[in-house]
Design an enzyme around this catalytic site. Structure first.
Site, PDB file in Angstrom:
ATOM      1  N   PHE A  99       0.817  -1.209   0.000  1.00 57.62           N
ATOM      2  CA  PHE A  99       0.000   0.000   0.000  1.00 57.62           C
ATOM      3  C   PHE A  99       0.856   1.266   0.000  1.00 57.62           C
ATOM      4  O   PHE A  99       0.719   2.138  -0.861  1.00 57.62           O
ATOM      5  CB  PHE A  99      -0.920  -0.034   1.215  1.00 57.62           C
ATOM      6  CG  PHE A  99      -1.738   1.211   1.427  1.00 57.62           C
ATOM      7  CD1 PHE A  99      -2.616   1.653   0.455  1.00 57.62           C
ATOM      8  CD2 PHE A  99      -1.639   1.922   2.613  1.00 57.62           C
ATOM      9  CE1 PHE A  99      -3.377   2.801   0.648  1.00 57.62           C
ATOM     10  CE2 PHE A  99      -2.394   3.063   2.818  1.00 57.62           C
ATOM     11  CZ  PHE A  99      -3.268   3.497   1.835  1.00 57.62           C
ATOM     12  N   VAL A 100       1.765   1.388   0.962  1.00 55.07           N
ATOM     13  CA  VAL A 100       2.574   2.601   1.082  1.00 55.07           C
ATOM     14  C   VAL A 100       3.539   2.718  -0.098  1.00 55.07           C
ATOM     15  O   VAL A 100       3.678   3.799  -0.695  1.00 55.07           O
ATOM     16  CB  VAL A 100       3.346   2.626   2.411  1.00 55.07           C
ATOM     17  CG1 VAL A 100       4.278   3.834   2.475  1.00 55.07           C
ATOM     18  CG2 VAL A 100       2.381   2.645   3.595  1.00 55.07           C
ATOM     19  N   ASP A 150      14.053 -10.986  -1.798  1.00 54.36           N
ATOM     20  CA  ASP A 150      13.767 -11.058  -0.370  1.00 54.36           C
ATOM     21  C   ASP A 150      14.883 -10.359   0.389  1.00 54.36           C
ATOM     22  O   ASP A 150      16.074 -10.533   0.056  1.00 54.36           O
ATOM     23  CB  ASP A 150      13.678 -12.527   0.049  1.00 54.36           C
ATOM     24  CG  ASP A 150      13.062 -12.723   1.425  1.00 54.36           C
ATOM     25  OD1 ASP A 150      13.393 -11.949   2.336  1.00 54.36           O
ATOM     26  OD2 ASP A 150      12.265 -13.662   1.588  1.00 54.36           O
ATOM     27  N   VAL A 151      14.528  -9.579   1.421  1.00 54.79           N
ATOM     28  CA  VAL A 151      15.567  -8.897   2.213  1.00 54.79           C
ATOM     29  C   VAL A 151      16.456  -9.885   2.953  1.00 54.79           C
ATOM     30  O   VAL A 151      17.511  -9.505   3.466  1.00 54.79           O
ATOM     31  CB  VAL A 151      14.960  -7.897   3.222  1.00 54.79           C
ATOM     32  CG1 VAL A 151      14.380  -6.692   2.524  1.00 54.79           C
ATOM     33  CG2 VAL A 151      13.945  -8.570   4.131  1.00 54.79           C
ATOM     34  N   TYR A 167       6.399  -7.013  17.191  1.00 54.47           N
ATOM     35  CA  TYR A 167       6.555  -6.080  16.073  1.00 54.47           C
ATOM     36  C   TYR A 167       7.303  -4.834  16.516  1.00 54.47           C
ATOM     37  O   TYR A 167       8.310  -4.439  15.910  1.00 54.47           O
ATOM     38  CB  TYR A 167       5.181  -5.703  15.524  1.00 54.47           C
ATOM     39  CG  TYR A 167       5.211  -4.560  14.538  1.00 54.47           C
ATOM     40  CD1 TYR A 167       5.929  -4.656  13.361  1.00 54.47           C
ATOM     41  CD2 TYR A 167       4.514  -3.371  14.786  1.00 54.47           C
ATOM     42  CE1 TYR A 167       5.967  -3.611  12.440  1.00 54.47           C
ATOM     43  CE2 TYR A 167       4.538  -2.328  13.883  1.00 54.47           C
ATOM     44  CZ  TYR A 167       5.268  -2.451  12.715  1.00 54.47           C
ATOM     45  OH  TYR A 167       5.310  -1.404  11.822  1.00 54.47           O
ATOM     46  N   GLY A 187     -22.917  -0.038  10.102  1.00 53.83           N
ATOM     47  CA  GLY A 187     -23.910   0.031  11.168  1.00 53.83           C
ATOM     48  C   GLY A 187     -23.832  -1.128  12.136  1.00 53.83           C
ATOM     49  O   GLY A 187     -24.689  -1.271  13.000  1.00 53.83           O
ATOM     50  N   LYS A 188     -22.779  -1.954  12.015  1.00 54.94           N
ATOM     51  CA  LYS A 188     -22.622  -3.119  12.891  1.00 54.94           C
ATOM     52  C   LYS A 188     -21.452  -2.898  13.847  1.00 54.94           C
ATOM     53  O   LYS A 188     -20.658  -3.801  14.106  1.00 54.94           O
ATOM     54  CB  LYS A 188     -22.391  -4.376  12.053  1.00 54.94           C
ATOM     55  CG  LYS A 188     -23.525  -4.683  11.088  1.00 54.94           C
ATOM     56  CD  LYS A 188     -23.177  -5.876  10.206  1.00 54.94           C
ATOM     57  CE  LYS A 188     -24.292  -6.149   9.209  1.00 54.94           C
ATOM     58  NZ  LYS A 188     -23.944  -7.269   8.289  1.00 54.94           N
ATOM     59  N   GLY A 231      -1.674  10.050   1.665  1.00 52.78           N
ATOM     60  CA  GLY A 231      -1.198  11.110   0.779  1.00 52.78           C
ATOM     61  C   GLY A 231      -0.178  12.004   1.437  1.00 52.78           C
ATOM     62  O   GLY A 231       0.708  12.566   0.769  1.00 52.78           O
TER      63      GLY A 231
END
Length: 319
Positions: A11-12, A47-48, A132, A182-183, A200
């Site tokens: 994503f980033v 792969d790192v 993490y 709504g749940k 952004g």
């Protein structure tokens, strides 16, 4: 300027490449275990944990942006956090050194501070509470030790708070999805404030560091102020989507007991579930962080936090 983005298929990374492509002066290389759905032509599968591959790929690079990480709450075995986040950092630095690449932008995390700290800034002692956060803190320590013996390097560390935005499927999306449907079940009173970062803005800050911060060693929290409470998020979601959002509150004690129940169920089923005690704790925690240092660098976020939230809600739930 040739920029290698390690872990750029996510994503980033995808949004960072999109942002850099809008401006002239950059050449790109994406190094990731997964192919990029948007930038396959510049993506190299690697792969790192394979330093030899990194050595080959980083030839001719000017700046490395290290995004690759194990970051989910439920990674098993837990040793993977340290393999990828710590050993991956060591491999990256050694591969950079062999290619005389002396600039790195590293995305760490505010998880290094631990939970329920009072608006910590970059000088607040680290106290991570999970694997993490501990592994990211160890990766930062590797960077600090490296800089001590390589003072001619340029190292910029960003500790972003939780990142949200269009296309993300992380914790904020899950929360907004529950609210919009709504749940939604509110655990606790909903007055705990949460610092967030709009995608952004965080990628714009990364570009700013690549362009403007070319010397020294710096650590920056990244937060888009103001901080919303969970109640604020419910209110803004209803306002943007034109919905009345019903909210049921249950006490924190019951919520955390339910989380432990799901932990046991996940262990019995050998299955990763969307609810856990860790996620209940994070949901109810105060997660406020100070970002004055980043905001006094000359960087101006292109979006307000309200605009980022509005853009996300309309893109994801406005149909």
């Amino acid at each position: 300027m040739k920029v290698a983005i390690i872990g750029g298929s996510g994503f980033v990374g995808t949004r960072l490449i999109e942002t850099l492509k809008q401006n002239q002066g950059f050449e790109f290389l994406n190094i990731d275990k997964q192919q990029s759905s948007s930038f396959s032509a510049i993506t190299h599968i690697a792969d790192v944990l394979r330093k030899d591959t990194l050595v080959t790929l980083l030839k001719g690079v000017d700046v490395v942006v290290l995004l690759a990480a194990e970051h989910r709450d439920d990674v098993t075995p837990a040793s993977l956090y340290y393999d990828v986040n710590v050993q991956g950092m060591k491999n990256t630095l050694e591969a950079m050194a062999q290619n005389e690449v002396r600039r790195i932008v590293f995305t760490s995390t505010v998880a290094v501070y631990g939970l329920n700290k009072v608006n910590p800034d970059e000088l607040t002692p680290a106290n991570p509470f999970n694997a993490y956060g501990k592994s990211k803190w160890q990766a930062e320590q590797v960077l600090q030790q490296w800089y001590d013996s390589h003072p001619d390097w340029n190292i910029n560390i960003i500790r972003p708070t939780v990142i949200f935005g269009e296309g993300n499927r992380g914790n904020v999306y899950n929360l907004l999805n529950q609210i919009a449907s709504g749940k939604f079940l509110m655990i606790g009173k909903g007055n705990n404030e949460k610092s967030m970062s709009y995608i952004g803005n965080i990628v714009a800050f990364m570009e700013f560091l690549i362009r403007e911060r070319k010397t020294g060693y710096e650590v920056y929290n990244y937060v888009d102020k103001r901080d919303f409470t969970t109640n604020d998020l419910v209110h803004h979601t209803g306002e943007v989507l034109g919905k009345k959002i019903p909210t049921i509150h249950i006490p924190y004690t019951l919520g955390i007991l339910g989380g432990y129940g799901f932990d046991i169920l996940a262990w019995i089923l050998r299955k990763k579930l969307t609810i856990s005690s860790v996620r209940v704790k994070k949901f109810c925690a105060v997660t406020q962080f100070d970002s004055k240092k980043a905001m006094t660098t000359g960087f101006v976020p292109p979006y307000s936090i309200e605009e980022g939230l509005k853009r996300t809600l309309r893109a994801e739930f406005g149909k």
